[in-house]
Design a protein around this motif. Structure first.
Motif, PDB file in Angstrom:
ATOM      1  N   GLN A   1      14.924   0.366   0.015  1.00  0.00           N
ATOM      2  CA  GLN A   1      14.126   1.374  -0.673  1.00  0.00           C
ATOM      3  C   GLN A   1      13.041   0.701  -1.524  1.00  0.00           C
ATOM      4  O   GLN A   1      11.900   1.157  -1.561  1.00  0.00           O
ATOM      5  CB  GLN A   1      15.016   2.252  -1.544  1.00  0.00           C
ATOM      6  CG  GLN A   1      14.270   3.350  -2.255  1.00  0.00           C
ATOM      7  CD  GLN A   1      15.172   4.168  -3.169  1.00  0.00           C
ATOM      8  OE1 GLN A   1      16.286   3.755  -3.493  1.00  0.00           O
ATOM      9  NE2 GLN A   1      14.705   5.325  -3.586  1.00  0.00           N
ATOM     10  N   ALA A   2      13.389  -0.379  -2.199  1.00  0.00           N
ATOM     11  CA  ALA A   2      12.411  -1.094  -3.021  1.00  0.00           C
ATOM     12  C   ALA A   2      11.309  -1.682  -2.140  1.00  0.00           C
ATOM     13  O   ALA A   2      10.122  -1.609  -2.477  1.00  0.00           O
ATOM     14  CB  ALA A   2      13.098  -2.194  -3.822  1.00  0.00           C
ATOM     15  N   THR A   3      11.687  -2.247  -0.984  1.00  0.00           N
ATOM     16  CA  THR A   3      10.699  -2.799  -0.053  1.00  0.00           C
ATOM     17  C   THR A   3       9.787  -1.694   0.476  1.00  0.00           C
ATOM     18  O   THR A   3       8.563  -1.869   0.552  1.00  0.00           O
ATOM     19  CB  THR A   3      11.408  -3.506   1.120  1.00  0.00           C
ATOM     20  OG1 THR A   3      12.220  -4.551   0.587  1.00  0.00           O
ATOM     21  CG2 THR A   3      10.424  -4.082   2.113  1.00  0.00           C
ATOM     22  N   LEU A   4      10.368  -0.567   0.820  1.00  0.00           N
ATOM     23  CA  LEU A   4       9.589   0.564   1.326  1.00  0.00           C
ATOM     24  C   LEU A   4       8.633   1.083   0.259  1.00  0.00           C
ATOM     25  O   LEU A   4       7.456   1.357   0.550  1.00  0.00           O
ATOM     26  CB  LEU A   4      10.521   1.681   1.791  1.00  0.00           C
ATOM     27  CG  LEU A   4       9.858   2.941   2.349  1.00  0.00           C
ATOM     28  CD1 LEU A   4       9.014   2.601   3.574  1.00  0.00           C
ATOM     29  CD2 LEU A   4      10.908   3.975   2.705  1.00  0.00           C
ATOM     30  N   ALA A   5       9.089   1.209  -0.968  1.00  0.00           N
ATOM     31  CA  ALA A   5       8.224   1.683  -2.049  1.00  0.00           C
ATOM     32  C   ALA A   5       7.053   0.734  -2.257  1.00  0.00           C
ATOM     33  O   ALA A   5       5.914   1.176  -2.459  1.00  0.00           O
ATOM     34  CB  ALA A   5       9.033   1.830  -3.339  1.00  0.00           C
ATOM     35  N   ASN A   6       7.302  -0.555  -2.188  1.00  0.00           N
ATOM     36  CA  ASN A   6       6.238  -1.547  -2.325  1.00  0.00           C
ATOM     37  C   ASN A   6       5.236  -1.424  -1.179  1.00  0.00           C
ATOM     38  O   ASN A   6       4.019  -1.469  -1.391  1.00  0.00           O
ATOM     39  CB  ASN A   6       6.825  -2.958  -2.387  1.00  0.00           C
ATOM     40  CG  ASN A   6       5.776  -3.991  -2.742  1.00  0.00           C
ATOM     41  OD1 ASN A   6       4.920  -3.751  -3.579  1.00  0.00           O
ATOM     42  ND2 ASN A   6       5.855  -5.146  -2.103  1.00  0.00           N
ATOM     43  N   SER A   7       5.735  -1.241   0.035  1.00  0.00           N
ATOM     44  CA  SER A   7       4.862  -1.095   1.201  1.00  0.00           C
ATOM     45  C   SER A   7       3.987   0.153   1.094  1.00  0.00           C
ATOM     46  O   SER A   7       2.800   0.126   1.411  1.00  0.00           O
ATOM     47  CB  SER A   7       5.687  -1.027   2.486  1.00  0.00           C
ATOM     48  OG  SER A   7       6.394  -2.226   2.684  1.00  0.00           O
ATOM     49  N   VAL A   8       4.561   1.243   0.645  1.00  0.00           N
ATOM     50  CA  VAL A   8       3.804   2.485   0.467  1.00  0.00           C
ATOM     51  C   VAL A   8       2.734   2.296  -0.595  1.00  0.00           C
ATOM     52  O   VAL A   8       1.588   2.757  -0.441  1.00  0.00           O
ATOM     53  CB  VAL A   8       4.749   3.661   0.116  1.00  0.00           C
ATOM     54  CG1 VAL A   8       3.970   4.878  -0.352  1.00  0.00           C
ATOM     55  CG2 VAL A   8       5.623   4.008   1.304  1.00  0.00           C
ATOM     56  N   ASN A   9       3.051   1.576  -1.648  1.00  0.00           N
ATOM     57  CA  ASN A   9       2.088   1.308  -2.706  1.00  0.00           C
ATOM     58  C   ASN A   9       0.911   0.488  -2.176  1.00  0.00           C
ATOM     59  O   ASN A   9      -0.255   0.805  -2.429  1.00  0.00           O
ATOM     60  CB  ASN A   9       2.765   0.576  -3.866  1.00  0.00           C
ATOM     61  CG  ASN A   9       1.839   0.419  -5.058  1.00  0.00           C
ATOM     62  OD1 ASN A   9       1.013   1.282  -5.327  1.00  0.00           O
ATOM     63  ND2 ASN A   9       1.997  -0.677  -5.767  1.00  0.00           N
ATOM     64  N   VAL A  10       1.199  -0.560  -1.414  1.00  0.00           N
ATOM     65  CA  VAL A  10       0.142  -1.397  -0.833  1.00  0.00           C
ATOM     66  C   VAL A  10      -0.720  -0.583   0.124  1.00  0.00           C
ATOM     67  O   VAL A  10      -1.959  -0.660   0.102  1.00  0.00           O
ATOM     68  CB  VAL A  10       0.752  -2.627  -0.124  1.00  0.00           C
ATOM     69  CG1 VAL A  10      -0.299  -3.357   0.706  1.00  0.00           C
ATOM     70  CG2 VAL A  10       1.376  -3.563  -1.146  1.00  0.00           C
ATOM     71  N   LEU A  11      -0.091   0.221   0.955  1.00  0.00           N
ATOM     72  CA  LEU A  11      -0.824   1.064   1.895  1.00  0.00           C
ATOM     73  C   LEU A  11      -1.713   2.052   1.149  1.00  0.00           C
ATOM     74  O   LEU A  11      -2.874   2.272   1.527  1.00  0.00           O
ATOM     75  CB  LEU A  11       0.152   1.808   2.807  1.00  0.00           C
ATOM     76  CG  LEU A  11      -0.449   2.686   3.894  1.00  0.00           C
ATOM     77  CD1 LEU A  11      -1.336   1.859   4.828  1.00  0.00           C
ATOM     78  CD2 LEU A  11       0.638   3.396   4.677  1.00  0.00           C
ATOM     79  N   GLY A  12      -1.197   2.637   0.077  1.00  0.00           N
ATOM     80  CA  GLY A  12      -2.000   3.567  -0.721  1.00  0.00           C
ATOM     81  C   GLY A  12      -3.222   2.884  -1.315  1.00  0.00           C
ATOM     82  O   GLY A  12      -4.316   3.462  -1.352  1.00  0.00           O
ATOM     83  N   GLN A  13      -3.068   1.656  -1.767  1.00  0.00           N
ATOM     84  CA  GLN A  13      -4.209   0.908  -2.310  1.00  0.00           C
ATOM     85  C   GLN A  13      -5.245   0.633  -1.228  1.00  0.00           C
ATOM     86  O   GLN A  13      -6.457   0.727  -1.474  1.00  0.00           O
ATOM     87  CB  GLN A  13      -3.726  -0.407  -2.937  1.00  0.00           C
ATOM     88  CG  GLN A  13      -2.932  -0.198  -4.212  1.00  0.00           C
ATOM     89  CD  GLN A  13      -2.311  -1.490  -4.733  1.00  0.00           C
ATOM     90  OE1 GLN A  13      -2.417  -2.537  -4.111  1.00  0.00           O
ATOM     91  NE2 GLN A  13      -1.643  -1.399  -5.874  1.00  0.00           N
ATOM     92  N   MET A  14      -4.778   0.315  -0.011  1.00  0.00           N
ATOM     93  CA  MET A  14      -5.706   0.056   1.090  1.00  0.00           C
ATOM     94  C   MET A  14      -6.487   1.323   1.443  1.00  0.00           C
ATOM     95  O   MET A  14      -7.699   1.269   1.670  1.00  0.00           O
ATOM     96  CB  MET A  14      -4.948  -0.465   2.319  1.00  0.00           C
ATOM     97  CG  MET A  14      -4.383  -1.866   2.124  1.00  0.00           C
ATOM     98  SD  MET A  14      -3.262  -2.403   3.432  1.00  0.00           S
ATOM     99  CE  MET A  14      -4.311  -2.325   4.849  1.00  0.00           C
ATOM    100  N   VAL A  15      -5.812   2.453   1.486  1.00  0.00           N
ATOM    101  CA  VAL A  15      -6.479   3.719   1.799  1.00  0.00           C
ATOM    102  C   VAL A  15      -7.489   4.055   0.711  1.00  0.00           C
ATOM    103  O   VAL A  15      -8.608   4.500   0.995  1.00  0.00           O
ATOM    104  CB  VAL A  15      -5.437   4.856   1.975  1.00  0.00           C
ATOM    105  CG1 VAL A  15      -6.103   6.215   2.025  1.00  0.00           C
ATOM    106  CG2 VAL A  15      -4.604   4.624   3.224  1.00  0.00           C
ATOM    107  N   ALA A  16      -7.105   3.831  -0.536  1.00  0.00           N
ATOM    108  CA  ALA A  16      -8.015   4.120  -1.650  1.00  0.00           C
ATOM    109  C   ALA A  16      -9.286   3.269  -1.553  1.00  0.00           C
ATOM    110  O   ALA A  16     -10.388   3.755  -1.830  1.00  0.00           O
ATOM    111  CB  ALA A  16      -7.313   3.876  -2.978  1.00  0.00           C
ATOM    112  N   LYS A  17      -9.149   2.030  -1.146  1.00  0.00           N
ATOM    113  CA  LYS A  17     -10.325   1.148  -1.019  1.00  0.00           C
ATOM    114  C   LYS A  17     -11.243   1.626   0.093  1.00  0.00           C
ATOM    115  O   LYS A  17     -12.471   1.571  -0.038  1.00  0.00           O
ATOM    116  CB  LYS A  17      -9.884  -0.292  -0.744  1.00  0.00           C
ATOM    117  CG  LYS A  17      -9.338  -0.990  -1.945  1.00  0.00           C
ATOM    118  CD  LYS A  17      -8.941  -2.430  -1.610  1.00  0.00           C
ATOM    119  CE  LYS A  17      -8.300  -3.109  -2.796  1.00  0.00           C
ATOM    120  NZ  LYS A  17      -7.876  -4.479  -2.476  1.00  0.00           N
TER     121      LYS A  17
END
Length: 120
Positions: free
Chosen positions: A96-112
C-alpha cells in the motif's frame, strides 16, 4: 473479548478455556481469572472467584497421570494462523505504501504535463 476459564463441576479443577464477549455473564464454575502459573490441578474456589494451587501431593499425583502436560508446548494452530495473518498484513501495508508513492509520482507527472508552457 476476554478469556473465560472453566472448572469441572465435581472437583472444581480447571478443564477448559474460551474467548467471550466483554459483556458475558459468568455461569457456575466459570471465571475470568487465568489459572496459569498455579500448581496443577488448580481449583476454583467459587464462581468468578480465584484459583488456588494444588497441594504438592496433588500436583505430584496429577503430574504422574499427565506426563506430557508439564512439557513446554509449541505454538498451537491458532497462534500460527495469527502469526501468518500478521505477516500478510505487513506485506499488504508495504504494498500500500509503494502504491501510494507511485500514485503520488504519477500525479506529479500529470500535473507537469498539464501546466501551461512558459513562454521564452
Amino acid at each position: 473479548m476476554k478469556g473465560l476459564y472453566r472448572a469441572d463441576a465435581v472437583n472444581r479443577t480447571f478443564v477448559s478455556s474460551d474467548v467471550v464477549a466483554d459483556d458475558y455473564q459468568l455461569k457456575d464454575n466459570e471465571t475470568f481469572e487465568d489459572p496459569s502459573g498455579k500448581l496443577s490441578p488448580a481449583k476454583l474456589t467459587a464462581t468468578g472467584g480465584p484459583w488456588i494451587d494444588a497441594t504438592e501431593e496433588e500436583h505430584k499425583a496429577w503430574a504422574a497421570q499427565n506426563p506430557g502436560a508439564l512439557q513446554p508446548q509449541g505454538p498451537d494452530k491458532g497462534d500460527q494462523a495469527l502469526n501468518l495473518l500478521g505477516q500478510q498484513l505487513a506485506q499488504v501495508q508495504a504494498q500500500q505504501a509503494t502504491l501510494a508513492n507511485s500514485v503520488n509520482v504519477l500525479g506529479q507527472m500529470v500535473a507537469k504535463t498539464q501546466a501551461p508552457a512558459k513562454q521564452a
